[in-house]
Write a protein that holds these residues in place. Sequence first.
Motif, PDB file in Angstrom:
ATOM      1  N   MET A   1      48.062  41.962  46.388  1.00 59.46           N
ATOM      2  CA  MET A   1      46.814  41.721  47.085  1.00 59.46           C
ATOM      3  C   MET A   1      46.868  40.304  47.669  1.00 59.46           C
ATOM      4  SD  MET A   1      42.898  41.844  45.562  1.00 59.46           S
ATOM      5  CE  MET A   1      43.040  43.534  45.021  1.00 59.46           C
ATOM      6  N   SER A   2      46.482  40.158  48.932  1.00 53.82           N
ATOM      7  CA  SER A   2      46.490  38.833  49.560  1.00 53.82           C
ATOM      8  C   SER A   2      45.424  37.954  48.926  1.00 53.82           C
ATOM      9  CB  SER A   2      46.238  38.959  51.062  1.00 53.82           C
ATOM     10  OG  SER A   2      44.877  39.251  51.311  1.00 53.82           O
ATOM     11  N   SER A   3      45.570  36.651  49.093  1.00 51.87           N
ATOM     12  CA  SER A   3      44.592  35.741  48.494  1.00 51.87           C
ATOM     13  C   SER A   3      43.212  35.935  49.112  1.00 51.87           C
ATOM     14  CB  SER A   3      45.042  34.290  48.624  1.00 51.87           C
ATOM     15  OG  SER A   3      45.147  33.924  49.983  1.00 51.87           O
ATOM     16  N   THR A   4      43.126  36.244  50.424  1.00 49.15           N
ATOM     17  CA  THR A   4      41.797  36.472  51.006  1.00 49.15           C
ATOM     18  C   THR A   4      41.182  37.744  50.446  1.00 49.15           C
ATOM     19  OG1 THR A   4      42.780  37.501  52.969  1.00 49.15           O
ATOM     20  CG2 THR A   4      42.158  35.193  53.164  1.00 49.15           C
ATOM     21  N   GLU A   5      41.972  38.769  50.224  1.00 46.02           N
ATOM     22  CA  GLU A   5      41.449  40.007  49.630  1.00 46.02           C
ATOM     23  C   GLU A   5      41.004  39.759  48.187  1.00 46.02           C
ATOM     24  OE1 GLU A   5      40.692  42.932  51.162  1.00 46.02           O
ATOM     25  OE2 GLU A   5      41.187  41.736  52.931  1.00 46.02           O
ATOM     26  N   GLU A   6      41.751  38.964  47.448  1.00 43.94           N
ATOM     27  CA  GLU A   6      41.370  38.625  46.076  1.00 43.94           C
ATOM     28  C   GLU A   6      40.082  37.796  46.076  1.00 43.94           C
ATOM     29  OE1 GLU A   6      41.568  38.293  41.842  1.00 43.94           O
ATOM     30  OE2 GLU A   6      42.194  39.759  43.318  1.00 43.94           O
ATOM     31  N   ASN A   7      39.961  36.853  47.010  1.00 41.02           N
ATOM     32  CA  ASN A   7      38.743  36.051  47.109  1.00 41.02           C
ATOM     33  C   ASN A   7      37.531  36.924  47.416  1.00 41.02           C
ATOM     34  OD1 ASN A   7      40.205  33.755  46.558  1.00 41.02           O
ATOM     35  ND2 ASN A   7      40.182  32.977  48.652  1.00 41.02           N
ATOM     36  N   LYS A   8      37.697  37.919  48.279  1.00 45.64           N
ATOM     37  CA  LYS A   8      36.598  38.848  48.577  1.00 45.64           C
ATOM     38  C   LYS A   8      36.182  39.588  47.306  1.00 45.64           C
ATOM     39  CE  LYS A   8      37.855  40.119  53.328  1.00 45.64           C
ATOM     40  NZ  LYS A   8      38.267  41.278  54.151  1.00 45.64           N
ATOM     41  N   ARG A   9      37.162  40.054  46.550  1.00 51.02           N
ATOM     42  CA  ARG A   9      36.882  40.798  45.315  1.00 51.02           C
ATOM     43  C   ARG A   9      36.103  39.916  44.334  1.00 51.02           C
ATOM     44  NH1 ARG A   9      38.274  41.307  40.345  1.00 51.02           N
ATOM     45  NH2 ARG A   9      39.838  39.676  40.375  1.00 51.02           N
ATOM     46  N   ILE A  10      36.518  38.671  44.191  1.00 49.27           N
ATOM     47  CA  ILE A  10      35.852  37.744  43.272  1.00 49.27           C
ATOM     48  C   ILE A  10      34.420  37.489  43.730  1.00 49.27           C
ATOM     49  CG2 ILE A  10      35.842  35.354  42.432  1.00 49.27           C
ATOM     50  CD1 ILE A  10      38.993  35.540  42.639  1.00 49.27           C
ATOM     51  N   ALA A  11      34.233  37.213  45.024  1.00 49.50           N
ATOM     52  CA  ALA A  11      32.897  36.899  45.553  1.00 49.50           C
ATOM     53  C   ALA A  11      31.936  38.070  45.395  1.00 49.50           C
ATOM     54  CB  ALA A  11      32.996  36.490  47.022  1.00 49.50           C
ATOM     55  N   ARG A  13      31.789  40.225  43.069  1.00 49.10           N
ATOM     56  CA  ARG A  13      31.432  40.504  41.681  1.00 49.10           C
ATOM     57  C   ARG A  13      30.046  39.976  41.327  1.00 49.10           C
ATOM     58  NH1 ARG A  13      35.882  39.541  37.306  1.00 49.10           N
ATOM     59  NH2 ARG A  13      34.532  41.038  36.235  1.00 49.10           N
ATOM     60  N   TYR A  14      29.644  38.849  41.945  1.00 49.99           N
ATOM     61  CA  TYR A  14      28.326  38.292  41.616  1.00 49.99           C
ATOM     62  C   TYR A  14      27.202  39.243  42.036  1.00 49.99           C
ATOM     63  CZ  TYR A  14      24.960  34.762  40.308  1.00 49.99           C
ATOM     64  OH  TYR A  14      23.937  34.092  39.690  1.00 49.99           O
ATOM     65  N   PRO A  15      27.092  39.625  43.316  1.00 46.27           N
ATOM     66  CA  PRO A  15      25.995  40.540  43.660  1.00 46.27           C
ATOM     67  C   PRO A  15      26.116  41.908  42.996  1.00 46.27           C
ATOM     68  CG  PRO A  15      27.401  40.160  45.570  1.00 46.27           C
ATOM     69  CD  PRO A  15      27.849  39.215  44.494  1.00 46.27           C
ATOM     70  N   GLU A  16      27.338  42.392  42.858  1.00 45.07           N
ATOM     71  CA  GLU A  16      27.517  43.757  42.352  1.00 45.07           C
ATOM     72  C   GLU A  16      27.431  43.851  40.830  1.00 45.07           C
ATOM     73  OE1 GLU A  16      30.182  45.403  46.093  1.00 45.07           O
ATOM     74  OE2 GLU A  16      31.216  44.867  44.239  1.00 45.07           O
ATOM     75  N   GLU A  17      28.077  42.942  40.117  1.00 43.67           N
ATOM     76  CA  GLU A  17      28.148  43.049  38.663  1.00 43.67           C
ATOM     77  C   GLU A  17      27.127  42.174  37.939  1.00 43.67           C
ATOM     78  OE1 GLU A  17      32.206  42.926  37.098  1.00 43.67           O
ATOM     79  OE2 GLU A  17      32.923  43.370  39.128  1.00 43.67           O
ATOM     80  N   VAL A  18      26.919  40.943  38.432  1.00 42.12           N
ATOM     81  CA  VAL A  18      25.958  40.056  37.776  1.00 42.12           C
ATOM     82  C   VAL A  18      24.539  40.477  38.133  1.00 42.12           C
ATOM     83  CG1 VAL A  18      25.094  37.690  37.590  1.00 42.12           C
ATOM     84  CG2 VAL A  18      27.561  38.110  37.644  1.00 42.12           C
ATOM     85  N   ALA A  19      24.220  40.519  39.440  1.00 42.19           N
ATOM     86  CA  ALA A  19      22.842  40.784  39.877  1.00 42.19           C
ATOM     87  C   ALA A  19      22.461  42.250  39.687  1.00 42.19           C
ATOM     88  CB  ALA A  19      22.661  40.357  41.329  1.00 42.19           C
ATOM     89  N   THR A  20      23.145  43.145  40.378  1.00 44.65           N
ATOM     90  CA  THR A  20      22.796  44.561  40.300  1.00 44.65           C
ATOM     91  C   THR A  20      23.148  45.153  38.932  1.00 44.65           C
ATOM     92  OG1 THR A  20      23.074  44.800  42.682  1.00 44.65           O
ATOM     93  CG2 THR A  20      23.120  46.820  41.384  1.00 44.65           C
ATOM     94  N   GLY A  21      24.295  44.745  38.380  1.00 49.17           N
ATOM     95  CA  GLY A  21      24.748  45.274  37.092  1.00 49.17           C
ATOM     96  C   GLY A  21      24.136  44.588  35.889  1.00 49.17           C
ATOM     97  N   ARG A  22      23.354  43.515  36.124  1.00 47.98           N
ATOM     98  CA  ARG A  22      22.655  42.778  35.058  1.00 47.98           C
ATOM     99  C   ARG A  22      23.603  42.170  34.024  1.00 47.98           C
ATOM    100  NH1 ARG A  22      19.793  44.843  38.198  1.00 47.98           N
ATOM    101  NH2 ARG A  22      17.657  45.508  38.137  1.00 47.98           N
ATOM    102  N   ASN A  23      24.855  41.910  34.424  1.00 45.88           N
ATOM    103  CA  ASN A  23      25.829  41.333  33.497  1.00 45.88           C
ATOM    104  C   ASN A  23      25.841  39.812  33.675  1.00 45.88           C
ATOM    105  OD1 ASN A  23      27.907  40.712  31.785  1.00 45.88           O
ATOM    106  ND2 ASN A  23      29.431  41.996  32.791  1.00 45.88           N
ATOM    107  N   VAL A  24      24.770  39.153  33.257  1.00 40.81           N
ATOM    108  CA  VAL A  24      24.607  37.714  33.460  1.00 40.81           C
ATOM    109  C   VAL A  24      25.689  36.919  32.730  1.00 40.81           C
ATOM    110  CG1 VAL A  24      23.014  35.770  33.151  1.00 40.81           C
ATOM    111  CG2 VAL A  24      22.139  37.993  33.903  1.00 40.81           C
ATOM    112  N   ASP A  25      26.147  37.395  31.588  1.00 36.63           N
ATOM    113  CA  ASP A  25      27.180  36.670  30.839  1.00 36.63           C
ATOM    114  C   ASP A  25      28.516  36.627  31.580  1.00 36.63           C
ATOM    115  OD1 ASP A  25      25.489  35.941  28.769  1.00 36.63           O
ATOM    116  OD2 ASP A  25      25.886  37.786  27.646  1.00 36.63           O
TER     117      ASP A  25
END
Length: 142
Positions: A1-11, A13-25
């Motif tokens: 995976m290219s670094s830009t694709e990895e950066n997209k995946r990381i970014a 995660r916040y809206p998808e897993e933290v906010a929508t998924g309620r995984n604040v930890d």
Amino acid sequence: MSSTEENKRIARRYPEEVATGRNVDLIDELETEDFVEHGPFGQETRGPNADKERMREFLAAFPDFEATVEDVIAEGDTVAMRVRLRGTHEGEFMGIEPTGRSFEVQNMVFTRIRDGKVAERWIQPDTFALMQQLGVVELPAA
């Protein structure tokens, strides 16, 4: 995976897993120790612990909150996302008592990635539309 694709995946995660998924930890895993979020009203949140507290307060105000990533563009260490936000105002938010009203607005998020973690975020939601939909402000009569 290219670094830009990895950066997209990381970014994402916040809206998808933290906010929508309620995984604040998950913030502990996602953010650098010197993380800074630049908010829409000029406020800054510094560090993962402060960000977790802010996010918990936000989710208490909007318990059905959802953030849907609609577009993602990355260049270098920066990821730009257009994110649709939805929720119902059921708890205190910015000193505003619950209105019971729902909202749906656009949000622009720029995320800077450093060493595989989120180092900095700039958040620009459509705050006027949010406040209007919550019934806090009205457009003047024409």
